[in-house]
Design an enzyme around this catalytic site. Structure first.
Site, PDB file in Angstrom:
ATOM      1  N   TYR A   1       0.847  -1.199   0.000  1.00  0.00           N
ATOM      2  CA  TYR A   1       0.000   0.000   0.000  1.00  0.00           C
ATOM      3  C   TYR A   1       0.878   1.244   0.000  1.00  0.00           C
ATOM      4  CZ  TYR A   1       0.911   0.473   5.059  1.00  0.00           C
ATOM      5  OH  TYR A   1       1.507   0.629   6.295  1.00  0.00           O
ATOM      6  N   CYS A   2       0.299   2.346  -0.488  1.00  0.00           N
ATOM      7  CA  CYS A   2       0.955   3.647  -0.469  1.00  0.00           C
ATOM      8  C   CYS A   2      -0.143   4.706  -0.393  1.00  0.00           C
ATOM      9  CB  CYS A   2       1.860   3.844  -1.677  1.00  0.00           C
ATOM     10  SG  CYS A   2       1.018   3.740  -3.274  1.00  0.00           S
ATOM     11  N   THR A   3       0.190   5.956  -0.641  1.00  0.00           N
ATOM     12  CA  THR A   3      -0.771   7.047  -0.457  1.00  0.00           C
ATOM     13  C   THR A   3      -1.959   6.955  -1.403  1.00  0.00           C
ATOM     14  OG1 THR A   3       1.070   8.474   0.193  1.00  0.00           O
ATOM     15  CG2 THR A   3      -1.027   9.542  -0.339  1.00  0.00           C
TER      16      THR A   3
ATOM     17  N   ILE B   1      -4.242   4.531   0.399  1.00  0.00           N
ATOM     18  CA  ILE B   1      -4.818   4.831   1.708  1.00  0.00           C
ATOM     19  C   ILE B   1      -5.993   5.785   1.572  1.00  0.00           C
ATOM     20  CG2 ILE B   1      -4.328   5.769   4.005  1.00  0.00           C
ATOM     21  CD1 ILE B   1      -1.358   5.064   3.465  1.00  0.00           C
TER      22      ILE B   1
END
Length: 607
Positions: free
Chosen positions: A207-209, A238
């Site tokens: 996951y990342c932004t 996210i």
């Protein structure tokens, strides 16, 4: 959501772009006509966009983008927020202007060329926010389509930078979470290579932004072959997850974002971050406090900000030893101790330490030392005179050092003397002795240049040619050897400022920065009315060096170097490395507000 509200729009799309110039024209026309602010990055592989404006205007932009079939299936993330204030956060995040650039990579994945770059088409399988949540909730249960099968095979991998993870991250007691602890995304490939055994045979949830960083990173893991096939990524990042689970779900804290909002949280108000100095709960990056060594953002609470302005991040603390004392290089006064209650660690690397803007006691900071490279047919004295206003306005924070270029040029004159040219020999008279005129120099010369003539005078072949700089492509090796000597005898220097041809020379040095380490060390570059030349140094990939680009906007009054030429030079620097200042004047360095304030803001990063 009211249409009169302000909002931020984020989206990216990996796709083969057949005509980047046409897409550039579309974004330039559309975004400017709608008054959008922010960043648009285009490449032959797709787009990456973060822009702000009224929600109603952003909706119009979305509709215009959707009309292009290339963007079918694009996830447009639109959120309402407060209007960006004209402060350092908005400026740093690019929300005081519109920046549209063509880049090599939408997000720089590696600082060094990879033997084989990953194919984004081989990225991990997308999981919706609901699917991602379900995997964490039912870790250990079977899922369809080759999803994770049991707790021991499942790991969470955070693809973000360390400072982002310090204010928020996913947490599940039944799933191992891997936090690479990297300064920047381009460090992630090296971390993956060094930690393959933690990933081999596992089902990796990344996951990342907003999702874009996982695309390339997941493809890189999968490219490792057998044992690395099962990689999954949170689609929409996210941001989409928090929209789906406003109470935070398995995400704790705040989501760091790269716009003026700084961070976005859930209804859960628990603070995950902590002040680097006192350890109290704190998660506000609005002060933009940075590590004095690597310039990474650090969390410093309001109280501790009043006590000290020198900070060290946890990565530098891990690799560096305790600071004892520093000697001022300005006046060589006796050493003054830093307040060890506020600053407990410092870097032991001699190269890094020699470039630090050292602070001592409660006195003023050491000024930045900036080496200044003049333009073609100038000299150190004339450039110092032209830069007197700049030097005066920067005197509290920088010392400008001027040197002559190594290629001495002959004096030239037109067939008819110009009234304001006191060194041109009048028709029918002998030329004045060369010692009565100031010598002129260059960093780069034409291929047929053989040095100054015996008489030191030469009649101009043609009237002034505004494109003459394009033919000055020789002499780089001589100038580079000369700069090595300057850095050895007059250094250290924190940065290099180049004007016109001096900016072209400085950019060439930046392109070979890694190769020149130990001989020519500097932390930033300022390129004024700069241009790039078709030389091998610019063919080694994009330039990774903090840079400030100053040039006249189009249409402008700079008749020598066009704004398009200087903007192209800026595009050769990696995304995130460069700041652009466009002004309304000609072939000069502007020193009136707001331009001088922007220059100071850039330099402030290195103090």
């Amino acid at each position: 959501m009211s249409e009169d509200e302000y909002g931020v729009l984020l989206y990216y799309k990996y796709a083969s772009i057949p005509d980047v110039d046409s897409l550039l024209s579309f974004y330039d026309s559309n975004c400017n006509s709608l008054g959008l602010l922010g960043r648009v990055r285009l490449s032959s592989n797709g787009v990456n966009v973060t822009v702000g404006g009224l929600l109603s205007v952003l909706e119009k932009h979305i509709e215009a983008v959707k009309s292009n079939s290339l963007f079918q299936g694009t996830d447009f993330k639109l959120a309402s927020c407060h209007h960006p204030l004209n402060d350092k956060v908005a400026l740093e995040c690019g929300f005081t202007s519109l920046s549209i650039r063509v880049v090599k990579e939408l997000v720089t994945f590696s600082s060094h060329p990879l033997l084989k770059a990953p194919e984004v088409s081989n990225a991990g399988r997308h999981l919706s926010a609901a699917e991602f949540h379900s995997v964490l909730q039912s870790a250990g249960q079977l899922m369809e389509n080759g999803s994770p099968t049991d707790d021991k095979q499942l790991v969470l991998l955070d693809a973000r930078n360390l400072y982002e993870t310090r204010i928020g991250k996913f947490h599940s007691s039944s799933v191992e979470t891997l936090d690479p602890g990297i300064r920047q995304y381009s460090d992630l490939p090296a971390w993956i290579d060094n930690n393959l055994e933690q990933l081999r045979g596992k089902h990796v949830l990344m996951y990342c932004t907003g999702g874009i960083r996982c695309e390339m990173a997941s493809a890189y893991i999968r490219s490792k072959g057998p044992g690395f096939e099962n990689v999954f990524q949170l689609f929409g990042g996210i941001q989409r997850y928090l929209e789906q689970f406003p109470d935070g779900g398995f995400f704790r804290g705040k989501n760091f974002v790269f716009d003026h909002r700084i961070s976005v949280g859930s209804s859960d108000t628990n603070i995950m971050g902590a002040c680097r100095i006192c350890g109290s709960s704190y998660d506000n990056y609005s002060s933009r406090r940075r590590c004095m060594h690597c310039r990474m953002l650090v969390l410093i609470c309001d109280s501790c900000q009043l006590k000290s302005d020198a900070y060290v991040c946890e990565l530098c603390q891990k690799h560096c030893k305790e600071i004892g004392s520093f000697r001022s290089v300005e006046d060589s006064k006796p050493e003054a101790l830093l307040d060890k209650s506020d600053l407990k660690t410092g870097c032991s690397d001699p190269i890094i330490s020699s470039q630090l803007p050292l602070r001592y006691g409660n006195g003023p900071p050491r000024k930045l030392r900036i080496l200044c490279l003049h333009g073609f047919r100038q000299n150190a004295s004339s450039f110092k005179g032209r830069s007197a206003s700049l030097a005066k306005k920067l005197k509290s924070m920088a010392e400008l050092v001027f040197v002559d270029a190594p290629h001495e040029l002959p004096f030239i004159y037109q067939s008819c003397m110009e009234a304001n040219n006191s060194c041109a020999p009048p028709i029918g008279q002998h030329a004045p002795p060369p010692e009565n005129c100031k010598r002129k120099y260059a960093w780069l010369v034409a291929p047929d240049f053989s040095g100054i003539s015996e008489a030191d005078w030469k009649i101009a072949d043609l009237p002034f040619d505004p494109l003459q700089y394009q033919g000055q492509t020789d002499g780089f090796d001589v100038s580079l050897a000369y700069l090595r000597k300057v850095f050895s005898e007059q250094g250290p220097f924190d940065g290099i400022l180049g004007f016109s041809q001096g900016a072209a020379m400085a950019a060439l040095v930046c392109a070979q920065r890694e190769r020149l380490k130990g001989d020519i060390d500097f932390r930033f570059v300022i390129l004024c009315s700069g241009f790039a030349l078709p030389l091998p140094a610019f063919k080694q990939g994009f330039i990774n060096c903090p840079s400030l680009h100053i040039f006249g906007r189009d249409p402008g009054k700079d008749r020598q170097i066009t704004s398009h030429t200087s903007r192209y030079l800026a595009s050769l620097f990696e995304d995130g490395c460069s700041v652009i200042i466009e002004h309304e004047f000609g072939h000069i360095i502007p020193t009136r507000p707001p331009y001088i304030d922007d220059i100071k803001d850039f330099l402030q990063r290195f103090l």
